[in-house]
Design a protein around this motif. Structure first.
Motif, PDB file in Angstrom:
ATOM      1  N   ALA A  72      13.667  -3.423  -1.052  1.00 41.27           N
ATOM      2  CA  ALA A  72      13.310  -2.344  -1.971  1.00 41.27           C
ATOM      3  C   ALA A  72      14.583  -1.967  -2.699  1.00 41.27           C
ATOM      4  N   MET A  73      14.496  -1.838  -4.008  1.00 35.68           N
ATOM      5  CA  MET A  73      15.682  -1.464  -4.786  1.00 35.68           C
ATOM      6  C   MET A  73      15.283  -0.564  -5.937  1.00 35.68           C
ATOM      7  N   VAL A  74      16.257   0.186  -6.405  1.00 36.87           N
ATOM      8  CA  VAL A  74      16.118   0.930  -7.645  1.00 36.87           C
ATOM      9  C   VAL A  74      17.026   0.238  -8.643  1.00 36.87           C
ATOM     10  N   VAL A  75      16.475  -0.035  -9.819  1.00 37.01           N
ATOM     11  CA  VAL A  75      17.215  -0.710 -10.873  1.00 37.01           C
ATOM     12  C   VAL A  75      17.285   0.241 -12.068  1.00 37.01           C
ATOM     13  N   ASP A  76      18.502   0.602 -12.445  1.00 42.73           N
ATOM     14  CA  ASP A  76      18.737   1.473 -13.598  1.00 42.73           C
ATOM     15  C   ASP A  76      19.309   0.640 -14.734  1.00 42.73           C
ATOM     16  N   THR A 102      12.556  -0.463   4.109  1.00 48.07           N
ATOM     17  CA  THR A 102      12.062  -0.707   2.749  1.00 48.07           C
ATOM     18  C   THR A 102      10.791   0.065   2.414  1.00 48.07           C
ATOM     19  N   ALA A 103      10.324   0.914   3.303  1.00 48.12           N
ATOM     20  CA  ALA A 103       9.123   1.709   3.055  1.00 48.12           C
ATOM     21  C   ALA A 103       9.341   2.647   1.869  1.00 48.12           C
ATOM     22  N   ALA A 104       8.275   3.013   1.206  1.00 46.62           N
ATOM     23  CA  ALA A 104       8.355   3.863   0.013  1.00 46.62           C
ATOM     24  C   ALA A 104       9.087   5.167   0.290  1.00 46.62           C
ATOM     25  N   GLU A 105       8.831   5.769   1.421  1.00 48.00           N
ATOM     26  CA  GLU A 105       9.473   7.044   1.759  1.00 48.00           C
ATOM     27  C   GLU A 105      10.990   6.895   1.869  1.00 48.00           C
ATOM     28  N   LYS A 106      11.432   5.758   2.382  1.00 52.70           N
ATOM     29  CA  LYS A 106      12.870   5.506   2.500  1.00 52.70           C
ATOM     30  C   LYS A 106      13.512   5.351   1.129  1.00 52.70           C
ATOM     31  N   PRO A 129       0.801  -1.226   0.000  1.00 52.47           N
ATOM     32  CA  PRO A 129       0.000   0.000   0.000  1.00 52.47           C
ATOM     33  C   PRO A 129       0.842   1.288   0.000  1.00 52.47           C
ATOM     34  N   GLY A 130       1.980   1.264   0.662  1.00 49.31           N
ATOM     35  CA  GLY A 130       2.846   2.444   0.657  1.00 49.31           C
ATOM     36  C   GLY A 130       3.337   2.777  -0.739  1.00 49.31           C
ATOM     37  N   TYR A 131       3.646   1.765  -1.524  1.00 49.75           N
ATOM     38  CA  TYR A 131       4.117   1.985  -2.895  1.00 49.75           C
ATOM     39  C   TYR A 131       2.976   2.346  -3.838  1.00 49.75           C
ATOM     40  N   VAL A 132       1.784   1.820  -3.584  1.00 53.21           N
ATOM     41  CA  VAL A 132       0.617   2.219  -4.369  1.00 53.21           C
ATOM     42  C   VAL A 132       0.359   3.709  -4.132  1.00 53.21           C
TER      43      VAL A 132
END
Length: 160
Positions: A128-132, A151-155, A54-57
């Motif tokens: 949670a990761m960012v993939v470029d 791993t929360a969206a805000e982080k 839900p945090g990412y939604v």
């Protein structure tokens, strides 16, 4: 375990499409764009359903405003369960849910954990990761699979 700077391993994930189950390779899905990817121990599980997804939604538009092309969630569940979870949590059109039904992604990234003690089998650690363009540029992993802290969206947004 996969680290910042590593390329995602090539594995096939699944998602529900208009014609049913679609296979998508990590190379195709993550290639040439920036994706915010979360991994969860399981669809419909307490922390995953009440907090993590839900945090990412809720933050999907804010993540996209910071340069993310797509927000996605992966779990060791079948694509039917993932599709129903997306509907139940209002994720359709905001977060793409990917099935790692056989745990191939979990094993190949070193993000698997053994949940067989409580009947879950192999699962993904909460991350949670960012993939470029297929390469990990940010990675956050929870020590406790029930926790949604680092791993929360805000982080993750702070990493962008």
């Amino acid at each position: 375990m996969i680290q910042v700077g590593d390329r995602l391993p090539t594995v096939t994930l699944r998602r529900m499409g208009n014609e049913g189950i679609e296979a998508v390779t990590t190379d195709d899905f993550f290639g040439g764009r920036r994706v915010a990817l979360i991994g969860v121990p399981g669809a419909f599980t307490p922390s995953c359903s009440a907090q993590h997804l839900p945090g990412y939604v809720e933050q999907a538009d804010a993540l996209k405003a910071k340069g993310v092309d797509e927000v996605a969630c992966v779990a060791v569940n079948d694509p039917f369960v993932m599709a129903e979870w997306a509907k139940a949590k209002g994720a359709d059109g905001k977060v793409t849910l990917l099935s790692d039904g056989n745990g191939d992604f979990a094993e190949a990234t070193g993000l698997a954990f053994d949940g067989s003690g409580i009947g879950l089998g192999t699962r993904l650690k909460r991350f949670a990761m960012v993939v470029d363009d297929g390469r990990v540029s940010s990675l956050r992993v929870e020590d406790d699979p029930a926790a949604v802290e680092v791993t929360a969206a805000e982080k993750l947004m702070a990493d962008l």
